[in-house]
Motif scaffolding. Structure first.
Motif, PDB file in Angstrom:
ATOM      1  N   MET A 254     -18.244   0.583   1.500  1.00 52.11           N
ATOM      2  CA  MET A 254     -17.086   0.554   0.601  1.00 52.11           C
ATOM      3  C   MET A 254     -16.393  -0.801   0.683  1.00 52.11           C
ATOM      4  N   LYS A 255     -16.246  -1.290   1.913  1.00 47.89           N
ATOM      5  CA  LYS A 255     -15.562  -2.566   2.107  1.00 47.89           C
ATOM      6  C   LYS A 255     -16.380  -3.722   1.568  1.00 47.89           C
ATOM      7  N   PHE A 256     -17.689  -3.548   1.689  1.00 46.95           N
ATOM      8  CA  PHE A 256     -18.602  -4.572   1.194  1.00 46.95           C
ATOM      9  C   PHE A 256     -18.433  -4.746  -0.317  1.00 46.95           C
ATOM     10  N   TYR A 257     -18.384  -3.621  -1.039  1.00 46.54           N
ATOM     11  CA  TYR A 257     -18.156  -3.667  -2.487  1.00 46.54           C
ATOM     12  C   TYR A 257     -16.800  -4.306  -2.776  1.00 46.54           C
ATOM     13  N   ALA A 258     -15.794  -3.856  -2.030  1.00 40.95           N
ATOM     14  CA  ALA A 258     -14.436  -4.341  -2.269  1.00 40.95           C
ATOM     15  C   ALA A 258     -14.350  -5.857  -2.093  1.00 40.95           C
TER      16      ALA A 258
ATOM     17  N   PHE B 290      -9.340   5.388  -0.624  1.00 37.88           N
ATOM     18  CA  PHE B 290      -9.647   4.035  -1.104  1.00 37.88           C
ATOM     19  C   PHE B 290      -9.816   3.896  -2.624  1.00 37.88           C
ATOM     20  N   ASN B 291      -9.964   5.004  -3.331  1.00 37.34           N
ATOM     21  CA  ASN B 291     -10.267   4.888  -4.756  1.00 37.34           C
ATOM     22  C   ASN B 291      -9.113   4.286  -5.563  1.00 37.34           C
ATOM     23  N   ASP B 292      -9.463   3.402  -6.490  1.00 39.06           N
ATOM     24  CA  ASP B 292      -8.510   2.769  -7.399  1.00 39.06           C
ATOM     25  C   ASP B 292      -7.388   2.052  -6.656  1.00 39.06           C
TER      26      ASP B 292
ATOM     27  N   ILE C 247      -2.775   2.655   0.275  1.00 34.89           N
ATOM     28  CA  ILE C 247      -3.808   3.148   1.205  1.00 34.89           C
ATOM     29  C   ILE C 247      -3.143   3.778   2.421  1.00 34.89           C
ATOM     30  N   LYS C 248      -2.158   3.066   2.971  1.00 36.29           N
ATOM     31  CA  LYS C 248      -1.456   3.556   4.170  1.00 36.29           C
ATOM     32  C   LYS C 248      -0.833   4.933   3.922  1.00 36.29           C
ATOM     33  N   GLU C 249      -0.186   5.050   2.764  1.00 36.29           N
ATOM     34  CA  GLU C 249       0.484   6.323   2.458  1.00 36.29           C
ATOM     35  C   GLU C 249      -0.522   7.457   2.301  1.00 36.29           C
ATOM     36  N   ARG C 250      -1.636   7.141   1.660  1.00 40.27           N
ATOM     37  CA  ARG C 250      -2.659   8.173   1.478  1.00 40.27           C
ATOM     38  C   ARG C 250      -3.265   8.603   2.819  1.00 40.27           C
ATOM     39  N   GLN C 251      -3.442   7.618   3.672  1.00 40.39           N
ATOM     40  CA  GLN C 251      -3.969   7.940   5.009  1.00 40.39           C
ATOM     41  C   GLN C 251      -3.006   8.862   5.735  1.00 40.39           C
ATOM     42  N   GLN C 252      -1.707   8.566   5.608  1.00 39.57           N
ATOM     43  CA  GLN C 252      -0.690   9.369   6.288  1.00 39.57           C
ATOM     44  C   GLN C 252      -0.721  10.819   5.795  1.00 39.57           C
ATOM     45  N   VAL C 253      -0.915  10.977   4.502  1.00 39.44           N
ATOM     46  CA  VAL C 253      -0.996  12.340   3.944  1.00 39.44           C
ATOM     47  C   VAL C 253      -2.142  13.114   4.589  1.00 39.44           C
ATOM     48  N   LEU C 254      -3.291  12.443   4.701  1.00 38.39           N
ATOM     49  CA  LEU C 254      -4.462  13.098   5.307  1.00 38.39           C
ATOM     50  C   LEU C 254      -4.201  13.467   6.764  1.00 38.39           C
TER      51      LEU C 254
END
Lengths: 138, 405
Positions: free
Chosen positions: A129-133, A89-91, A4-11
């Protein structure tokens, strides 16, 4: 696979590239356009996220320890923002989604550009999303 | 004297600012209008010099505050030509005004009666009547609208009948800008002896209303839509009708005597003003009324008509631009959709360019359902808007549409 952290950084890095509001929003619109639409049968009212100014549908399912998200929106900017969240957040492990920090939205500069009502809509999507998670992680 | 919009703008300090690095173009006036400096000064003056609770105090400040508040009651009376100041009640807003009447009518409406509204009401003039009908078993009816967003009177004689207890409708629609045929509806209602209420939320800042010429039973105004403070409304009611209704809320100010066994109520207007009133709001509203009258409400309305005409013409050049609600008789509101775009997206991208409009259903879900749309974007004009601002709005809208398509 990126965390998640890495994906956020990309964005964050993607958005750092834009100086102009137009470029930023054009990018969000493009993300919205490239997100697969939810099939009609999944666009049910019970999947609507409450508290948004436009209609946002969010579907989640369990994939082992991970959580899979699908979403759609009737407004393209909302859809772009949702696409961004799915991108992050996906997968991912349900536990990590539930505990994830969402400060990256501020770093993108998105929060500055969102009015409180719109920001609330954005928060509603993240919360959902967090609720589902959380439910899947339990 | 010609209409000097630039000198008017100077009286509204908030307009002189940038949003996202561009000059603010404020076109959300139907939601709330900005406040002239005289209103802001009147509120400051109250807190700086004579803040005190009203009515009960014997001391000087309380007297001053009471006098200032009661002077505004008289100004409101004169503004709408009511018979006496006791018929002017200060409320929390239009919603509170309508609820006061709808609640009170629970005591006088029976289950064989009906209440009539129109298809173009704000939720605040729908839900209180639905609640009244639920409590009493009365039937809620409405006058339908046509594809232009105009109320259709063809079946008015069947809809408003001998069993109609109340006919309640807005003077001007907030979502579409339609000006309703007030007299025609009132005439029919009065012929069958129904009570009448006109919601002046949108007409307050744009039209002169004479409640005695209309012979209407109840009329409501909203301070914040008339360049005054938020949290304040006016409820006008004919003395006889107000006296026939029980109070809506109990508490201080609204009683004559209280024992632990029971209370008797104060006379008008205090019977409907429980608790400490919105003193600074009332004083600020007085300043707003004065300002409106200095400019002249007819001059303001003429200026806004010009803006509406210009904006409609200009924006119609944009491909796919559709006006929602093109009634012949319209005031100050341009509600629209642009084919292939969502109102929310338009609103976000206009905001990025400094232009404030409203998007969504405007608390009028039934109207949106009738037009088969999820919502509109709405530009609404006030005394301080200019043609140049409409040019900026149009350019910004074109840019937004290009980005979204």
């Amino acid at each position: 696979m990126a965390t998640i952290k890495e994906r956020q950084q990309v964005l964050i890095e993607e958005f750092e590239f834009f100086d102009e509001w137009m470029d930023k929003y054009n990018h969000i619109i493009e993300m919205g356009k490239s997100l697969d639409a939810l099939p009609k049968e999944k666009k049910k009212d019970d999947l609507l996220v409450q508290g948004c100014q436009s209609k946002v549908w969010l579907h989640a399912e369990k994939n082992g320890d991970n959580v899979l998200f699908q979403a759609d929106a009737d407004a393209i900017i909302a859809k772009g923002i949702v696409a961004m969240l799915i991108d992050v957040f996906n997968d991912q492990p349900a536990k990590e989604v539930a505990a994830a920090d969402h400060g990256f939205l501020e770093e993108i500069g998105l929060k500055d550009h969102l009015s409180p009502t719109r920001a609330n809509g954005l928060m509603s999507i993240i919360k959902q999303m967090k609720f589902y998670a959380l439910a899947f992680a339990g | 004297m010609s209409y000097d919009v630039q000198s008017i703008r100077q009286q509204f300090p908030i307009l002189n600012q940038e949003i996202q690095g561009r000059p603010l173009v404020y076109l959300d006036n139907a939601a709330t209008a900005q406040k002239p400096i005289t209103v802001i000064d009147a509120i400051s003056d109250y807190y700086l010099n004579y803040n005190a609770n009203v009515h009960r105090g014997v001391h000087t400040l309380s007297q001053r505050a009471t006098d200032a508040m009661e002077a505004v009651r008289e100004e409101v009376r004169a503004h709408i030509n009511a018979a006496e100041t006791a018929e002017i009640i200060f409320t929390r807003g239009i919603t509170d005004s309508i609820n006061t009447i709808a609640f009170g009518m629970g005591a006088v409406v029976s289950n064989n009666q009906n209440v009539v509204i129109t298809a173009i009401e704000h939720h605040s003039n729908i839900v209180p009547w639905q609640m009244l009908c639920q409590r009493t078993g009365a039937e809620l009816r409405h006058l339908p609208m046509n594809e232009h967003g105009e109320v259709v009177l063809d079946d008015i004689e069947d809809i408003i009948d001998e069993n109609t207890a109340m006919v309640a409708f807005n003077h001007i629609s907030n979502a579409l800008g339609t000006i309703n045929p007030v007299e025609a509806i009132l005439n029919r209602a009065q012929k069958v002896g129904a009570w009448t209420l006109v919601d002046g939320a949108q007409s307050g800042p744009h039209a002169r209303v004479d409640v005695r010429a209309w012979n209407v039973d109840f009329f409501t105004l909203s301070s914040h839509k008339m360049y005054g403070p938020t949290g304040l409304g006016v409820l006008y009611g004919k003395r006889k009708k107000l006296e026939a209704l029980p109070p809506y809320q109990g508490g201080g100010e609204m009683i004559a005597t209280v024992t632990l066994d029971g209370s008797t109520y104060a006379g008008l207007p205090h019977k409907f003003e429980a608790g400490t009133p919105h003193i600074e709001g009332i004083i600020g509203f007085g300043a707003a009324l004065k300002y409106i009258n200095e400019i002249g409400i007819e001059a303001i309305a003429a200026h806004e008509r010009e803006l509406l005409k210009y904006a409609t013409q200009e924006c119609s050049e944009i491909e796919g631009f559709r006006v929602i609600g093109d009634a012949k008789n319209k005031a100050s509101v341009l509600s629209f959709v642009v084919d292939g775009t969502h109102p929310y997206d338009l609103g976000v991208l206009l905001d990025q360019q400094g232009v404030a409009v409203r998007t969504g259903q405007h608390c009028t879900q039934p109207i949106m359902d009738a037009f088969c749309i999820d919502g509109t974007a709405r530009a609404s004009f006030a005394m301080y808007n200019t043609k140049k601002e409409i040019d900026i709005f149009k350019t910004a809208l074109e840019k937004a549409v290009t980005m979204l398509r």
